[in-house]
Design a protein around this motif. Structure first.
Motif, mmCIF file in Angstrom:
data_model
loop_
_atom_site.group_PDB
_atom_site.id
_atom_site.type_symbol
_atom_site.label_atom_id
_atom_site.label_comp_id
_atom_site.label_asym_id
_atom_site.label_seq_id
_atom_site.Cartn_x
_atom_site.Cartn_y
_atom_site.Cartn_z
ATOM 1 N N PHE A 177 0.831 -1.209 0.000
ATOM 2 C CA PHE A 177 0.000 0.000 0.000
ATOM 3 C C PHE A 177 0.867 1.261 0.000
ATOM 4 O O PHE A 177 0.574 2.241 -0.671
ATOM 5 C CB PHE A 177 -0.909 0.003 1.230
ATOM 6 N N ARG A 179 1.933 1.090 -6.923
ATOM 7 C CA ARG A 179 0.634 1.788 -6.843
ATOM 8 C C ARG A 179 -0.204 1.740 -8.116
ATOM 9 O O ARG A 179 -1.396 1.450 -8.067
ATOM 10 C CB ARG A 179 0.842 3.230 -6.384
ATOM 11 N N GLU A 236 -4.140 0.741 -8.211
ATOM 12 C CA GLU A 236 -4.995 1.928 -8.141
ATOM 13 C C GLU A 236 -5.708 2.108 -9.477
ATOM 14 O O GLU A 236 -5.052 2.147 -10.517
ATOM 15 C CB GLU A 236 -4.156 3.181 -7.867
ATOM 16 N N GLN A 290 -0.535 13.494 -6.276
ATOM 17 C CA GLN A 290 -1.278 12.566 -7.135
ATOM 18 C C GLN A 290 -2.375 13.297 -7.914
ATOM 19 O O GLN A 290 -3.018 14.211 -7.385
ATOM 20 C CB GLN A 290 -1.908 11.446 -6.296
ATOM 21 N N TRP A 346 -15.025 11.627 -10.292
ATOM 22 C CA TRP A 346 -15.893 12.599 -9.644
ATOM 23 C C TRP A 346 -16.844 13.206 -10.669
ATOM 24 O O TRP A 346 -16.451 13.448 -11.790
ATOM 25 C CB TRP A 346 -15.053 13.728 -9.042
ATOM 26 N N PHE A 365 0.093 14.827 -0.105
ATOM 27 C CA PHE A 365 -0.008 14.293 1.263
ATOM 28 C C PHE A 365 1.283 13.605 1.684
ATOM 29 O O PHE A 365 2.000 13.057 0.841
ATOM 30 C CB PHE A 365 -1.186 13.320 1.372
ATOM 31 N N ASN A 379 -1.875 8.383 5.374
ATOM 32 C CA ASN A 379 -1.769 9.392 4.317
ATOM 33 C C ASN A 379 -2.504 10.634 4.799
ATOM 34 O O ASN A 379 -3.703 10.555 5.128
ATOM 35 C CB ASN A 379 -2.444 8.905 3.022
ATOM 36 N N ALA A 422 -7.395 14.925 2.844
ATOM 37 C CA ALA A 422 -7.615 13.563 3.319
ATOM 38 C C ALA A 422 -6.819 13.216 4.561
ATOM 39 O O ALA A 422 -5.739 13.762 4.814
ATOM 40 C CB ALA A 422 -7.264 12.580 2.206
ATOM 41 N N TYR A 448 -9.347 0.002 7.539
ATOM 42 C CA TYR A 448 -9.042 1.128 6.657
ATOM 43 C C TYR A 448 -9.996 2.251 7.020
ATOM 44 O O TYR A 448 -11.210 2.041 7.039
ATOM 45 C CB TYR A 448 -9.227 0.697 5.200
ATOM 46 N N VAL A 492 -12.257 12.014 3.944
ATOM 47 C CA VAL A 492 -11.878 12.732 2.726
ATOM 48 C C VAL A 492 -12.868 13.859 2.471
ATOM 49 O O VAL A 492 -14.078 13.639 2.432
ATOM 50 C CB VAL A 492 -11.819 11.788 1.494
ATOM 51 N N GLU A 533 -16.708 2.716 -5.162
ATOM 52 C CA GLU A 533 -15.250 2.694 -5.352
ATOM 53 C C GLU A 533 -14.445 2.178 -4.162
ATOM 54 O O GLU A 533 -13.407 1.560 -4.354
ATOM 55 C CB GLU A 533 -14.739 4.087 -5.749
HETATM 56 O O1 H13 Z 1 -6.222 5.015 -0.101
HETATM 57 C C1 H13 Z 1 -6.217 4.840 -1.314
HETATM 58 N N1 H13 Z 1 -5.233 5.258 -2.094
HETATM 59 C C2 H13 Z 1 -4.057 5.948 -1.606
HETATM 60 C C3 H13 Z 1 -2.888 5.621 -2.510
HETATM 61 O O2 H13 Z 1 -3.071 6.119 -3.807
HETATM 62 C C4 H13 Z 1 -4.258 7.471 -1.593
HETATM 63 C C5 H13 Z 1 -5.368 7.881 -0.682
HETATM 64 C C6 H13 Z 1 -5.632 9.373 -0.737
HETATM 65 C C7 H13 Z 1 -6.821 9.798 -1.305
HETATM 66 C C8 H13 Z 1 -7.089 11.150 -1.397
HETATM 67 C C9 H13 Z 1 -6.181 12.072 -0.905
HETATM 68 C C10 H13 Z 1 -5.003 11.635 -0.315
HETATM 69 C C11 H13 Z 1 -4.726 10.274 -0.232
HETATM 70 O O3 H13 Z 1 -5.136 7.457 0.624
HETATM 71 C C12 H13 Z 1 -7.386 4.154 -2.004
HETATM 72 C C13 H13 Z 1 -8.431 5.167 -2.232
HETATM 73 C C14 H13 Z 1 -9.640 4.623 -2.918
HETATM 74 C C15 H13 Z 1 -10.556 5.768 -3.230
HETATM 75 C C16 H13 Z 1 -11.839 5.347 -3.874
HETATM 76 C C17 H13 Z 1 -12.590 6.531 -4.440
HETATM 77 C C18 H13 Z 1 -13.526 7.116 -3.434
HETATM 78 C C19 H13 Z 1 -14.353 8.238 -3.932
HETATM 79 C C20 H13 Z 1 -14.968 9.022 -2.783
HETATM 80 C C21 H13 Z 1 -14.489 10.410 -2.708
HETATM 81 C C22 H13 Z 1 -14.792 11.163 -1.471
HETATM 82 C C23 H13 Z 1 -14.406 12.619 -1.616
#
Ligand code: H13
Length: 253
Positions: free
Chosen positions: A91, A97, A101, A122, A128, A137, A158, A177, A208, A212, A230
């Motif tokens: 992870f 990644r 991802e 990133q 979205w 981050f 993160n 996040a 987990y 966010v 997702e």
């Molecule tokens: O945790 C995941 N991926 C990490 C590694 O790429 C990065 C993540 C992160 C996300 C956003 C900002 C900073 C760090 O920790 C997996 C994430 C899966 C996300 C699925 C999409 C969800 C959509 C919902 C959005 C809510 C605003």
């Protein structure tokens, strides 16, 4: 000057010594301790089970801040055949990644603070229903020994941070996040000799958690339906990736 050693107090054990090696060391310590404090919290009123599949349970609490959906999310899972160290390794390490991802256009390390703490920039895919999102981050991996007998807990956090190499540029919107992956390894029917432990004897209990904030208004219903789809998809794909990667490798305790 940022190199002085210091001791900070944390609510957890009252006296954690932090060797302040980089400018974000206090921030990292505070956020790590917060996650360790809350990881054991039971699911209570207000949390909805939004997805269940095998051992995986996805919970969410509906929260809005100024009309923006910021629902906290918690997933519990249990994976046979891998250790917490292995899960956290795949992870945290950017080299794997893009293989698991599916919601990213790119990932880049913009600063290495310590061998276990790096800063990522990133670019997220436009899953979205609104403007494209990016994120910046720090990402920290850690091993915590609880006792001589138990397997250590591994975790990755993160956490959004600003960085001069990652200015926010319109039309992109910055995600905010605070995400943690916390893993414990269980050894089932432990053989007398530690060398005899096989993959079939090990199991990783994973939590987990994600807070966010989309960083700007997104239609609530659309955002919630993307999240509901997702997050489970991510965890399924990621854990099968780790199983596949580790299957024929020696166990990484
Ligand atoms: O945790 C995941 N991926 C990490 C590694 O790429 C990065 C993540 C992160 C996300 C956003 C900002 C900073 C760090 O920790 C997996 C994430 C899966 C996300 C699925 C999409 C969800 C959509 C919902 C959005 C809510 C605003």
């Amino acid at each position: 000057k940022i190199n002085d050693a210091a001791v900070v107090s944390t609510p957890n054990d009252g006296n954690t010594s932090v060797n302040r090696k980089h400018r974000l060391a206090y921030d990292v310590e505070r956020v790590v301790q917060e996650h360790l404090t809350y990881v054991r919290e039971e699911i209570s009123d207000g949390w909805d089970l939004i997805h269940q599949e095998g051992e995986m349970k996805v919970y969410r609490r509906e929260v809005e801040e100024n009309g923006i959906v910021v629902d906290p999310l918690k997933i519990f899972h249990s994976i046979k055949g891998v250790t917490g160290h292995e899960i956290c390794h795949y992870f945290w390490d950017y080299r794997y990644r893009m293989e698991w991802e599916t919601t990213l256009d790119s990932t880049k390390i913009i600063e290495v603070l310590e061998p276990d703490t790096v800063i990522f920039f990133q670019m997220h895919k436009r899953v979205w229903p609104a403007a494209q999102r990016d994120s910046c981050f720090w990402s920290h991996i850690r091993c915590i020994s609880n006792s001589e007998e138990d397997q250590p807990t591994w975790l990755v956090v993160n956490y959004t941070t600003p960085h001069h190499l990652a200015p926010i540029k319109s039309p992109h919107v910055r995600l905010v996040a605070n995400v943690a992956l916390i893993c414990e390894t269980i050894i089932n029917e432990p053989p007398l000799n530690i060398q005899d432990i096989k993959r079939e004897n090990i199991e990783c209990k994973l939590t987990y958690v994600a807070f966010v904030n989309p960083g700007g208004w997104v239609p609530s219903a659309a955002l919630r339906s993307v999240a509901k789809r997702e997050y489970p998809r991510f965890l399924k794909r990621f854990t099968s990736y780790v199983l596949e990667q580790t299957r024929d490798k020696p166990i990484l305790f």
